[in-house]
Motif scaffolding. Sequence first.
Motif, short mmCIF file in Angstrom:
data_model
loop_
_atom_site.label_atom_id
_atom_site.label_comp_id
_atom_site.label_asym_id
_atom_site.label_seq_id
_atom_site.Cartn_x
_atom_site.Cartn_y
_atom_site.Cartn_z
N GLY A 153 1.51 -10.17 6.96
CA GLY A 153 0.44 -9.29 6.52
C GLY A 153 0.81 -8.39 5.36
N HIS A 154 1.63 -8.87 4.46
CA HIS A 154 1.92 -8.07 3.27
C HIS A 154 2.08 -8.96 2.05
N GLY A 155 1.98 -8.34 0.91
CA GLY A 155 2.15 -9.05 -0.35
C GLY A 155 3.47 -8.67 -0.97
N SER A 156 3.47 -8.58 -2.30
CA SER A 156 4.72 -8.25 -2.99
C SER A 156 4.41 -7.54 -4.29
N SER A 157 5.43 -6.92 -4.81
CA SER A 157 5.30 -6.21 -6.09
C SER A 157 5.86 -7.08 -7.21
N SER A 158 5.78 -6.56 -8.42
CA SER A 158 6.51 -7.10 -9.57
C SER A 158 6.09 -8.51 -9.96
N ASN A 159 4.87 -8.91 -9.59
CA ASN A 159 4.40 -10.23 -10.02
C ASN A 159 3.88 -10.15 -11.45
N CYS A 200 12.07 -4.50 6.43
CA CYS A 200 11.10 -5.07 5.49
C CYS A 200 9.91 -4.17 5.26
N CYS A 201 9.49 -3.47 6.32
CA CYS A 201 8.20 -2.79 6.23
C CYS A 201 8.33 -1.28 6.13
N GLY A 202 9.54 -0.78 6.01
CA GLY A 202 9.71 0.65 5.85
C GLY A 202 9.52 1.42 7.14
N GLY A 203 10.05 2.60 7.17
CA GLY A 203 9.86 3.45 8.34
C GLY A 203 10.44 2.84 9.59
N GLY A 204 9.71 2.93 10.69
CA GLY A 204 10.21 2.41 11.94
C GLY A 204 10.40 3.54 12.93
N VAL A 205 10.68 3.19 14.15
CA VAL A 205 10.84 4.20 15.18
C VAL A 205 12.32 4.51 15.35
N TYR A 206 12.65 5.72 15.18
CA TYR A 206 14.03 6.16 15.31
C TYR A 206 14.25 6.64 16.73
N ASP A 207 15.48 6.65 17.20
CA ASP A 207 15.70 7.21 18.52
C ASP A 207 15.74 8.74 18.42
N VAL A 208 14.84 9.37 19.09
CA VAL A 208 14.76 10.82 19.07
C VAL A 208 15.53 11.35 20.28
N ASP A 245 3.47 0.64 0.99
CA ASP A 245 3.28 -0.37 -0.05
C ASP A 245 2.02 -0.11 -0.89
N GLU A 246 1.23 0.87 -0.50
CA GLU A 246 0.08 1.21 -1.33
C GLU A 246 0.52 1.99 -2.58
N GLU A 260 -9.30 -3.14 4.81
CA GLU A 260 -8.70 -2.42 5.94
C GLU A 260 -7.71 -3.32 6.65
N ARG A 261 -6.58 -2.73 6.98
CA ARG A 261 -5.56 -3.48 7.71
C ARG A 261 -5.12 -2.65 8.91
N ARG A 262 -4.95 -3.31 10.02
CA ARG A 262 -4.43 -2.60 11.20
C ARG A 262 -3.36 -3.45 11.87
#
Lengths: 130, 319
Positions: free
Chosen positions: A76-82, B22-30, B156-157, B216-218
């Motif tokens: 569910g994602h794309g990419s940059s720098s294309n 890959c997707c950034g962030g994530g759940v850290y152990d608090v 990624d936005e 919209e993405r969920r």
Amino acid sequence: MRRKPFDVVLGTGNQMRIWLNPVDTILYYLTLITPKDPVVGLNDFKVILHQTYDQTSYSEVSNAQMFIRPWMPSHGHGSSSNVNPVLTSHGMYEGKSNFTMPGQWYVYDSIIVNNQTITTPSFYLVFDAR
Amino acid sequence: MKKLLILIFIFLISKASYSQVCCGGGVYDVAVLSLNKRALFNVGYKYDNNLGVWDSDKEWRKISQTSYQMTPAFSGAYRFNKEFQAGILIPLVINKNELPGLPSDGSGIGDVVLSGRFEIFHEYSLYKDKGKILTDKKTPYFAVTFGMTFPTGKSDEEAQSEVGISGKGYFTTSLGLSFIKTILKDKIQIGSDVNWQHSFTKTYEKYYGESVPPYERRQGERFNYSVTANYLLNFYNSVSFSLGGFYQSDYSINGTGISNSDESAFSMVASYTWYPKTYVRVSPLIKWNIPNTGYGKNATGTVLYGLNLVYYLENLEDL
């Protein structure tokens, strides 16, 4: 100017998309040249666009604009720098596509000819990046 | 008693993490407070090395380039009373991904996490029976856990490239249960944590800084689980081992689920804890996935090294 007829032979890894544009009733052929063996990272994205009115005579389309958008459907994602493909020679368009991780990628290609979009939103090529 | 409290505490802080390069962030152990602690301040560091991904057929795809995420983080927690405590985590995300022709470095503040737990039962609580004060040796520790992740990182936005991603870009909430039972007093405990993570819809109007037709993405509903065993070597040292993982349902675009996009992964965590003082803890840990076909789906496989330095404020009041 029309060029001489020629045979189209697809090698392994080539992809071809054929569709009829209902507005101008022209049949379009988009043939993928590279990448045949896509890798993780930036890939040269090269295609050639033809058109035909009668499926007997074919000509290259050299006035198209192309906008590519790689998308990894399973994540569910794309990419940059294309880099959108631009005309480099008769009907040949070259750009860059970025596959950020291994797996199956779709490259959506929106093509405009004579200020008219000739592709549908679901028009894409499929790649398996290694 | 002190030893027991330390043992309980060790279990609570040794929760598995589920970060995703890959997707950034994530759940850290608090970090979590035991009954004899009022507050904590934690400085943590994680190095998460990306080994590859599992595709939608669960096939393992190894990557060859250098790709990792470092996450220094500050966290704090405060115990309000015997039942309720809450914490905050503020991470800094540093990404590295070496691929020809692409940006290789990026960093930024990650997603801030607020979490809390309502503790229903504590082990070895005291109770009165016929005028005598007795210790309850049967009831396990049991708590309801909850949390919220705020999209303070760059998603990624807005990011200019993949290495610039430091957050998911959407709110998430979590609700779970935490269970601990002492098997051998002052030596061995087992426990389990489960939680459900809900992600809220994100509307994209840009992608990597460029305008796109809005959509919209969920993210799918996510279920995290872990089982942990702790062994107290002596008063100053302990070790723990966890098995855990997650399952996440299909994500959706404009309300339509995308088939075969569900994710899962299985991981193990081993940690060691050293207590030079009762109010100081030093905990290195290692978490790893099994980089083979069949041990995950649509997920990233990594090996993670972490270190936590914790300073506590003792609880001097009766709770």
